[in-house]
Motif scaffolding. Structure first.
Motif, PDB file in Angstrom:
ATOM      1  N   SER A   1       0.701  -1.291   0.032  1.00 29.86           N
ATOM      2  CA  SER A   1      -0.133   0.020   0.020  1.00 29.86           C
ATOM      3  C   SER A   1       0.813   1.274  -0.045  1.00 29.86           C
ATOM      4  O   SER A   1       0.400   2.343  -0.445  1.00 29.86           O
ATOM      5  N   TYR A   2       2.102   1.298   0.596  1.00 29.55           N
ATOM      6  CA  TYR A   2       2.919   2.327   0.669  1.00 29.55           C
ATOM      7  C   TYR A   2       4.228   2.183  -0.144  1.00 29.55           C
ATOM      8  O   TYR A   2       4.853   3.236  -0.386  1.00 29.55           O
ATOM      9  N   THR A  39      -3.420  -5.886  -1.334  1.00 26.70           N
ATOM     10  CA  THR A  39      -2.159  -5.506  -0.982  1.00 26.70           C
ATOM     11  C   THR A  39      -1.268  -6.854  -0.218  1.00 26.70           C
ATOM     12  O   THR A  39      -1.944  -7.911   0.301  1.00 26.70           O
TER      13      THR A  39
END
Length: 235
Positions: free
Chosen positions: A128-129, A164
């Motif tokens: 996600s990041y 994710t």
């Protein structure tokens, strides 16, 4: 290494300074908390079965010697003691008398002994990041895991329901059991190599146990099975 100019007229001061240099050179400085040299450090402490209890995870002790430092003692990957070096029993301290014994970690700083073994690392990321968590995992650096309360430590890869991918350390028994019961979560043992959790979970995974076992030979499977017999003994 730093060199100090020692006053030859004061042998006592010279010996003291050499001792300080030796201590600073042979232990790892804490990244968060710097010790006031005039005050003894505060260390996390436990011994025996208490080191495997989450309720005892944040118990601390104040050292009596300002020159003391914090240590964690392992037996394999199981924490058997934490505390001030000078206040541990001689049988425990002897593992820290070597500069590179894998079953002892040393550090200078208040409550700095909050990490697992220095030679056990996992990739820690979330797609996600960080998109590299999916596409370029192999270039991500392994990180030292938190202090374990389980008898053994593992790395994991989990595919979340939102699509994710997450990677990291599993060092507590409840987290390990949750991963085992999740078909989209897989655990691995580094076996003294860095970051074993670089692989990708596929849709063919049928269980967390199957995912764990598919990646290892018979001897490793037997070793992992024995580890989990030990895990189930503690709550």
């Amino acid at each position: 290494m730093y060199f100090y100019k020692i006053n030859t007229k004061s042998s006592a001061n010279g010996i003291f300074l050499l001792f300080v240099v030796f201590v600073l050179y042979n232990v790892k400085a804490d990244d968060v908390s710097v010790v006031n040299s005039a005050l003894p450090p505060t260390c996390y402490t436990c011994e025996g079965a208490n080191c495997l209890r989450v309720t005892k995870l944040n118990t601390t002790t104040d050292c009596t010697d300002p020159l003391d430092y914090c240590v964690t003692i392992f037996k394999g990957f199981t924490v058997v003691a934490r505390g001030c070096y000078a206040e541990l029993t001689p049988s425990l301290r002897q593992r820290c008398d070597s500069d590179s014994h894998p079953e002892c970690t040393k550090c200078i700083g208040n409550r700095c002994n909050n990490k697992g073994r220095a030679d056990f690392k996992c990739i820690e990321c979330n797609s996600s990041y960080n998109n590299k968590c999916l596409t370029d995992v192999i270039i991500l650096p392994g990180v030292e895991c938190p202090i374990p309360t389980a008898p053994n430590s593992y790395c994991y890869v989990r595919q979340n329901t939102d699509g994710t991918t997450e990677r990291g350390c599993l060092v507590h028994q409840r987290e390990q059991r949750e991963c085992l019961s999740n078909a989209q979560c897989s655990m691995c043992v580094s076996d003294f190599t860095e970051a074993c959790n670089t692989y990708k979970i596929t849709t063919r995974i049928t269980s967390g146990v199957d995912s764990l076992l598919r990646n290892y030979n018979v001897n490793t499977i037997i070793k992992i099975s024995l580890m989990f017999i030990t895990v189930l003994r503690y709550d």
